[in-house]
Scaffold this motif. Structure first.
Motif, PDB file in Angstrom:
ATOM      1  N   UNK A   1     -76.020 -11.626 -22.251  1.00 16.01           N
ATOM      2  CA  UNK A   1     -77.499 -11.589 -21.897  1.00 16.01           C
ATOM      3  C   UNK A   1     -77.155 -11.548 -20.420  1.00 16.01           C
ATOM      4  N   UNK A   2     -78.217 -11.920 -19.745  1.00 14.53           N
ATOM      5  CA  UNK A   2     -79.247 -11.592 -18.351  1.00 14.53           C
ATOM      6  C   UNK A   2     -79.835 -12.159 -17.466  1.00 14.53           C
TER       7      UNK A   2
ATOM      8  N   UNK B   1     -88.320   0.864  -5.467  1.00 15.37           N
ATOM      9  CA  UNK B   1     -88.079   0.626  -7.045  1.00 15.37           C
ATOM     10  C   UNK B   1     -86.440  -0.176  -7.011  1.00 15.37           C
ATOM     11  N   UNK B   2     -86.900  -1.042  -8.319  1.00 13.85           N
ATOM     12  CA  UNK B   2     -86.152  -1.446  -8.531  1.00 13.85           C
ATOM     13  C   UNK B   2     -84.913  -1.754  -9.929  1.00 13.85           C
ATOM     14  N   UNK B   3     -83.606  -1.571  -9.995  1.00 13.17           N
ATOM     15  CA  UNK B   3     -82.473  -1.998 -10.514  1.00 13.17           C
ATOM     16  C   UNK B   3     -82.093  -3.493 -10.908  1.00 13.17           C
ATOM     17  N   UNK B   4     -82.326  -3.282 -12.555  1.00 11.49           N
ATOM     18  CA  UNK B   4     -81.885  -4.495 -13.212  1.00 11.49           C
ATOM     19  C   UNK B   4     -80.620  -4.515 -13.617  1.00 11.49           C
ATOM     20  N   UNK B   5     -79.156  -5.237 -12.825  1.00  8.74           N
ATOM     21  CA  UNK B   5     -78.608  -5.678 -13.666  1.00  8.74           C
ATOM     22  C   UNK B   5     -78.077  -5.401 -14.565  1.00  8.74           C
ATOM     23  N   UNK B   6     -79.442  -6.203 -15.704  1.00  6.41           N
ATOM     24  CA  UNK B   6     -79.069  -6.299 -17.305  1.00  6.41           C
ATOM     25  C   UNK B   6     -77.970  -6.935 -17.643  1.00  6.41           C
ATOM     26  N   UNK B   7     -76.555  -6.317 -18.364  1.00  5.54           N
ATOM     27  CA  UNK B   7     -75.844  -7.225 -18.748  1.00  5.54           C
ATOM     28  C   UNK B   7     -74.363  -6.162 -18.843  1.00  5.54           C
TER      29      UNK B   7
ATOM     30  N   UNK C   1     -77.860  -1.461 -17.777  1.00  5.05           N
ATOM     31  CA  UNK C   1     -79.008  -1.320 -16.715  1.00  5.05           C
ATOM     32  C   UNK C   1     -80.156  -0.892 -17.011  1.00  5.05           C
ATOM     33  N   UNK C   2     -81.411  -1.601 -16.120  1.00  3.33           N
ATOM     34  CA  UNK C   2     -82.985  -0.882 -16.030  1.00  3.33           C
ATOM     35  C   UNK C   2     -83.601  -0.432 -15.301  1.00  3.33           C
ATOM     36  N   UNK C   3     -84.683  -0.265 -14.701  1.00  5.68           N
ATOM     37  CA  UNK C   3     -84.898   0.613 -14.023  1.00  5.68           C
ATOM     38  C   UNK C   3     -86.671   0.394 -13.600  1.00  5.68           C
TER      39      UNK C   3
END
Length: 232
Positions: free
Chosen positions: A123-124, A132-138, A199-201
């Protein structure tokens, strides 16, 4: 069978009246044994907003397990991911209720092909101020797992776009205030290799930075059985 988002997943619902702090999905019929993933968003930015109560009409006693909840941080909203098993294939609704009169939004995914005993691994959570945003996720732990994200934009810049499979909306509080933008996203394909940074954007309208608070989970696949022997 790969981890998949089932077509019975209901549409996002939101309540902006701020009269009872709750919102309820339309009726849907999940396959027996599927995994329900609930993403809950509030317009709060403080620790006074404790986690919601989530109930399923077909099995009110079913417990929802919190999986990813960022710490409360001033200047950012609330988001959390919970899971529960579908104990039957009966039609059901899901209701999320906060302990305060917040603008609240709820998205429920029905997931199939998941590991029945340990559906969630990595999880993260976090906050990011960018657009824009980049979510580091896990970092993935098992081959062929699927990543899923939920996020809340406290400044309500509007529905975002993404390279991921996205559902995004602006939840306008109207005269009561408390408007937020929300999104949920999952990867278009499973992650084939353990140890992969997932990652997600999100790209919100305009160029003003968005204060996102986010939560991500890794959904594990069911064990593959070769010659009757589970292969993880």
């Amino acid at each position: 069978m790969p981890v998949q988002i089932h077509p019975s997943s209901p549409a996002r619902v939101s309540d902006t009246t701020r009269t009872d702090g709750s919102t309820q999905t339309a009726s849907f019929t999940p396959p027996f044994g599927s995994l329900l993933v609930a993403a809950v968003h509030y317009n709060t930015q403080s620790a006074e907003g404790s986690n919601p109560t989530i109930t399923m009409s077909a099995s009110p006693s079913t417990a929802w397990t919190p999986r990813a909840i960022p710490p409360f941080t001033s200047g950012f909203g609330y988001v959390a991911l919970f899971t529960a098993p579908a104990a039957s294939s009966a039609p059901t609704t899901v209701t999320a209720t906060s302990n305060r009169l917040y603008t609240i939004s709820l998205k429920v995914y029905v997931v199939t092909g998941h590991h029945p005993a340990t559906p969630i691994a990595a999880t993260g959570t976090g906050n990011i101020y960018n657009n824009p945003a980049t979510f580091p996720g896990y970092t993935s732990t098992r081959r062929n797992s699927l990543g899923l994200l939920a996020a809340t934009d406290w400044d309500n810049l509007g529905p975002a776009t993404s390279a991921d499979v996205l559902e995004s909306a602006a939840v306008n509080g109207g005269a009561s205030g408390g408007s937020i933008s929300v999104l949920t996203a999952y990867k278009a394909a499973s992650t084939p290799t353990p140890g992969t940074a997932v990652t997600f954007t999100a790209d919100s309208p305009g160029t003003i930075p968005a204060p996102w608070t986010w939560a991500a989970i890794e959904i594990l696949p069911a064990p593959y059985r070769g010659w009757g022997i589970p292969i993880l």
